[in-house]
Design an enzyme around this catalytic site. Structure first.
Site, PDB file in Angstrom:
ATOM      1  N   PHE B 119      82.249  24.626 -47.332  1.00  0.00           N
ATOM      2  CA  PHE B 119      81.052  24.390 -46.533  1.00  0.00           C
ATOM      3  C   PHE B 119      80.358  23.121 -47.021  1.00  0.00           C
ATOM      4  CE2 PHE B 119      78.148  26.499 -43.524  1.00  0.00           C
ATOM      5  CZ  PHE B 119      79.045  27.328 -42.878  1.00  0.00           C
ATOM      6  N   GLN B 240      65.274  21.463 -41.132  1.00  0.00           N
ATOM      7  CA  GLN B 240      66.682  21.116 -41.046  1.00  0.00           C
ATOM      8  C   GLN B 240      67.116  20.953 -39.595  1.00  0.00           C
ATOM      9  OE1 GLN B 240      70.083  23.870 -42.490  1.00  0.00           O
ATOM     10  NE2 GLN B 240      70.000  22.030 -43.753  1.00  0.00           N
ATOM     11  N   HIS B 242      70.375  20.896 -37.679  1.00  0.00           N
ATOM     12  CA  HIS B 242      71.791  21.210 -37.871  1.00  0.00           C
ATOM     13  C   HIS B 242      72.613  20.176 -37.119  1.00  0.00           C
ATOM     14  CE1 HIS B 242      75.599  23.284 -37.997  1.00  0.00           C
ATOM     15  NE2 HIS B 242      75.073  24.202 -38.794  1.00  0.00           N
ATOM     16  N   LEU B 252      74.082  27.072 -31.553  1.00  0.00           N
ATOM     17  CA  LEU B 252      74.686  26.659 -32.823  1.00  0.00           C
ATOM     18  C   LEU B 252      76.209  26.711 -32.813  1.00  0.00           C
ATOM     19  CD1 LEU B 252      74.339  26.105 -35.939  1.00  0.00           C
ATOM     20  CD2 LEU B 252      74.344  28.580 -36.227  1.00  0.00           C
ATOM     21  N   GLU B 255      78.869  25.106 -39.217  1.00  0.00           N
ATOM     22  CA  GLU B 255      79.470  24.142 -40.124  1.00  0.00           C
ATOM     23  C   GLU B 255      80.841  24.625 -40.594  1.00  0.00           C
ATOM     24  OE1 GLU B 255      76.452  22.485 -42.715  1.00  0.00           O
ATOM     25  OE2 GLU B 255      77.735  22.995 -44.402  1.00  0.00           O
ATOM     26  N   ARG B 286      73.814  18.659 -44.741  1.00  0.00           N
ATOM     27  CA  ARG B 286      73.443  18.631 -43.318  1.00  0.00           C
ATOM     28  C   ARG B 286      72.526  17.478 -42.939  1.00  0.00           C
ATOM     29  NH1 ARG B 286      72.656  25.123 -42.131  1.00  0.00           N
ATOM     30  NH2 ARG B 286      74.887  25.550 -42.113  1.00  0.00           N
ATOM     31  N   HIS B 353      67.011  23.681 -36.695  1.00  0.00           N
ATOM     32  CA  HIS B 353      67.741  24.874 -37.096  1.00  0.00           C
ATOM     33  C   HIS B 353      67.009  25.729 -38.120  1.00  0.00           C
ATOM     34  CE1 HIS B 353      71.224  27.352 -37.811  1.00  0.00           C
ATOM     35  NE2 HIS B 353      71.357  26.974 -39.060  1.00  0.00           N
ATOM     36  N   ARG B 398      68.319  22.276 -47.056  1.00  0.00           N
ATOM     37  CA  ARG B 398      69.081  23.477 -47.421  1.00  0.00           C
ATOM     38  C   ARG B 398      70.577  23.253 -47.231  1.00  0.00           C
ATOM     39  NH1 ARG B 398      71.385  27.529 -44.600  1.00  0.00           N
ATOM     40  NH2 ARG B 398      70.370  27.198 -42.598  1.00  0.00           N
TER      41      ARG B 398
END
Lengths: 236, 597
Positions: B119, B240, B242, B252, B255, B286, B353, B398
């Site tokens: 990730f 954030q 995304h 969404l 990731e 991100r 996000h 994050r």
């Protein structure tokens, strides 16, 4: 897409002011970006803020916006509005008490879900690490754990309409099999005992409405068949 | 209006991952607990999380919590508190294994262990190469987790108040928290939930932006309630975006798609992330990936007739891998982008996000505010966990999979702290002030009687458009200044919203009007905090704070290595130090450095 006007026929009932339910004819102009039935309903709410329905994730994973759409249960957020014949007829999920407009009382539905003990039972002391499960064993849970509890299936099932208090219904039985199929679960016998009754499991007559309407493409009828197999195998 | 009172040891607001995890702790300890939730628990937005939950189990590649901690501190651009980050990364294995024991259907490796995938921003050996740390159930990890947690709560006989919307926090003259007021949706009736301990687990407020991956319900209710009750909000400028929301729809795309080998491409088909993050490429953090995408689009290399998005390509993966590891993504692409990703790439664009900031807490889940010279004095009776809280483990940015970890670790920790405080006699049922429900009743009365006001829909739309334009992926000094004024004007309009529907029964219009009050607090906090922070850090990047030798990436540690605290009253700002010291001696502080991937 372009701007277009869509005609609706919607079940309305507000116990605070309406003596009885009625069908309302209403139309709304959609923006080019409005694709799903839920987009259209949100647009409708901007026009009439008393139009009541549940909604949350708008991507088909939370299970809030199940309703009866042109006679068939489905999720508003996964239904293409332009694919629907007009006037688009919207009613609350059949067979459950209506609280208001498209919002039904789901108490009975969840009661049945809770009745199958929807949690893993394993009385061994928990190991320090994960309990092992092979990819093949895990694969048995596919098509079972993805249920979003939207109730499209149970409320399209004639057996559930007749006996909502006695027949567990497709959603609850799918969940029951999800735990029966889990190699980590130790409660097989008690789970089967819990369903061994003329109504709880055996009121399923394989009509398969549940399979037809499931917005996640799941197959409760197959799961119910597998539970019946387990009952038979246990008996011999 | 007659207001019923109900009394509990503890009341938890919210039944997403954090609320359910906290509830489990309390129910199993035998505390009389009420869990209030405005939606049935499994409809909470944790359900939409896709790619996984971080834990250094090391099932497929070597891993340890030190590496995870380093990645998280670096990902936070050093704004995260290192005590809370150490706590979270150390606890990760324990809380994930617990979930497995609860029955969560994780995917499996060939030897039967929990499947893990790479990730963004997660690395081995302090940034050297991607690591497989994200524990996944296909691309439905949040769904599998939320249902497992709900199921475990059914087993524990947790008492839920389903479709109850919390309205306001109750504090007494000492500032102690005594519970909440709440409204039952089905009847419109207001009750006081009087409790020794109140835990907020109400999620984020991503709906302040026009384009958001978030559910309709993500309206920052707990954050708004806390702000109205005089609790400051921490680091609200950090949001954030995304990298991969479906262009146009906002839905969404995990990731995990890039974790499984997906590649971002511009109009000429170039894998542009190689230029921006030569080491981790598409798996950079991100904020970095989102900015790179917007730069590509701004410089004319976007895709489509309007050159307004880029493409996420997995056509080189085998259909079997896609069907097995990313089945939900395939469904979403077909549904919302009209594209089968087995055959064609998915159009994507950065989309709001996650809220990194929130109600200030410590690693124990206690809400903390400045008092008598202590920047982190616990508020008696008040706890928070999950996205509504700011522990702070995410700092300025994050890492993916750290949100599901956050809600497990801090949901559990808040629950444990309440149980401890309860047993040690630190909690008492203080008498309710006479005016405990007045603020809520006044808000409802105002909505009942308001005439000549604007619709909630129109005011909400103006708020979302303003946030999108003035506080997006890249931020500009003049736009932020204008944004502060514009949001103040929208906030004034929100005080006069009018609803036509006056029914007592399941009144969605009333609910949306009350939610807008909460969103507005968050929007104001965001805009004011962002305008004031004159540096670039993590997700907050300004045109007037560019990359220089003195301030690498525009980050100004000399003046801005500190947490923002915003108070609703008078838009007042305060600051408190970042905790650069870990919790234990097991690890050295992660020293400040320039962030590159």
């Amino acid at each position: 897409m372009i701007k277009r006007t869509v005609q609706f026929k919607i079940y309305r009932y507000d116990p605070d002011k309406d003596e009885k339910p009625y069908m309302q004819d209403i139309s709304v102009e959609l923006e080019p970006s409005d694709k799903k039935l839920l987009d259209a309903l949100v647009r409708l709410r901007a026009k009439d803020d008393s139009m009541s329905f549940r909604r949350s994730c708008r991507e088909g994973v939370c299970g809030s916006d199940a309703m009866n759409i042109n006679g068939k249960n489905g999720l508003a957020c996964l239904t293409d509005v332009d694919s629907l014949a007009q006037p688009i007829t919207l009613r609350p999920l059949p067979g459950l008490p209506v609280i208001r407009d498209l919002i039904v009382d789901m108490t009975q539905f969840f009661k049945q879900y809770h009745s199958i003990k929807p949690y893993l039972v394993n009385n061994d002391p928990p190991p320090e690490r994960e309990r092992l499960q092979s990819p093949e064993e895990r694969e048995e849970l596919n098509g079972l754990y993805e249920c979003i509890l939207c109730a499209c299936c149970s409320t399209s099932c004639p057996s559930f309409w007749w006996n909502p208090d006695k027949f567990v219904g497709p959603a609850g039985l799918l969940a029951a099999y999800r735990f029966l199929a889990d190699t980590r679960d130790q409660d097989t016998n008690a789970r089967l005992d819990n369903l061994e009754d003329p109504y709880r499991l055996f009121r399923c007559h394989s009509i398969m409405n549940c399979v037809d309407v499931c917005p996640k493409g799941l197959n409760p009828t197959r799961a119910i068949g597998k539970i019946k197999d387990m009952m038979v195998r246990r008996a011999i | 209006m007659n207001v019923a009172k109900r009394t509990f040891d503890a009341v938890i607001v919210g039944a997403g991952g954090a609320g359910l995890r906290a509830a489990l702790q309390l129910s199993e300890a035998g505390l009389k607990t009420a869990v209030l939730t405005k939606v049935f628990p499994t409809r909470s937005h944790t359900v939409a999380a896709q790619g996984g939950v971080a834990a250094s189990l090391g099932n497929s590649t070597e891993d340890n919590w030190h590496w995870h901690m380093y990645d998280t501190v670096k990902g936070s651009d050093w704004l995260g508190d290192q005590d809370a980050i150490e706590f979270m990364c150390k606890k990760a294995n324990e809380v994930v294994i617990e979930l497995e024991h609860y029955g969560m259907p994780f995917d499996r490796t060939d030897n039967g262990k929990i499947y893990q995938r790479p990730f963004g921003g997660h690395s081995m050996n302090y940034g050297q190469a991607p690591v497989m740390r994200s524990c996944a159930a296909a691309d439905r990890t949040g769904h599998a987790m939320l249902h497992a947690l709900y199921q475990r709560n059914v087993r524990a006989n947790t008492q839920f108040f389903v479709e109850w919307m919390a309205l306001d926090l109750i504090r007494d003259a000492d500032g102690d928290v005594l519970g909440v007021t709440a409204m039952e949706m089905e009847t419109g009736e207001v009750s006081i939930f009087h409790a020794k301990a109140t835990i907020f687990a109400t999620g984020g407020a991503g709906r302040i932006f026009y384009s958001s991956t978030n559910a309709f319900i993500n309206t920052g209710d707990g954050v708004g309630m806390a702000a109205r009750a005089g609790i400051p909000l921490e680091d609200m400028e950090f949001w954030q975006f995304h990298p991969t929301g479906v262009a146009g729809a906002g839905v969404l795309i995990t990731e995990g798609v890039r974790g499984e080998g997906g590649i971002l491409r511009n109009a000429s088909g170039e894998r542009f992330m190689e230029r921006y993050a030569p080491n981790l490429k598409d798996l950079a953090s991100r904020d970095v990936v989102s900015r790179s995408m917007v730069t590509e689009i701004n410089e004319g290399r976007g895709c489509g007739p309007d050159k307004d998005h880029v493409l996420l390509d997995i056509t080189h993966l085998s259909p079997e891998t896609i069907m097995k590891r990313l089945p939900g993504i395939r469904e979403i692409s077909i549904q919302f982008a009209g594209v089968d990703p087995i055959k064609a790439p998915i159009p994507v664009v950065p989309t709001c996000h996650y809220q990194m900031g929130g109600i200030p807490t410590n690693y124990k889940g206690q809400v903390v505010v400045p008092k008598d010279g202590n920047p982190n004095a616990p508020v008696q009776g008040f706890y928070a966990a999950g996205e509504c809280a700011c522990a702070s483990v995410h700092g300025a940015n994050r890492l993916g999979t750290n949100s599901l970890l956050d809600l497990l670790v801090f949901g559990k920790s808040a629950g444990e702290t309440v149980v401890e405080d309860f047993r040690s006699g630190n909690l008492s049922l203080k008498p309710l002030p006479a005016d405990a429900a007045d603020a809520s009743l006044a808000r409802l009365a105002r909505l009942d009687s308001q005439s000549g006001g604007e619709s909630v829909f129109d005011v909400g739309l103006e708020m979302r458009r303003t946030m999108q334009k003035h506080a997006g992926v890249f931020r500009f000094d003049n736009l932020l200044k204008e944004g502060v004024q514009k949001i103040a004007a929208v906030a004034e309009r929100a005080k006069r919203t009018e609803i036509k529907d006056k029914s007592k029964v399941w009144n969605v219009a009333r609910m949306e009007a009350l939610e807008l009050d909460n969103l507005i607090e968050v929007a104001r906090a965001t805009m004011v905090s962002a305008e004031a922070r004159k540096e670039s850090r993590g997700a907050h990047v300004r045109d007037d704070a560019p990359d220089t030798a003195e301030n690498p990436n525009g980050r100004d540690d000399k003046n801005w290595l500190k947490h923002t605290l915003w108070y609703s009253e008078g838009n007042r700002l305060d600051y408190k130090p970042v905790n650069l010291k870990p919790l234990s001696d097991d690890v050295e502080p992660i020293a400040l450095a320039k962030r590159t991937y």
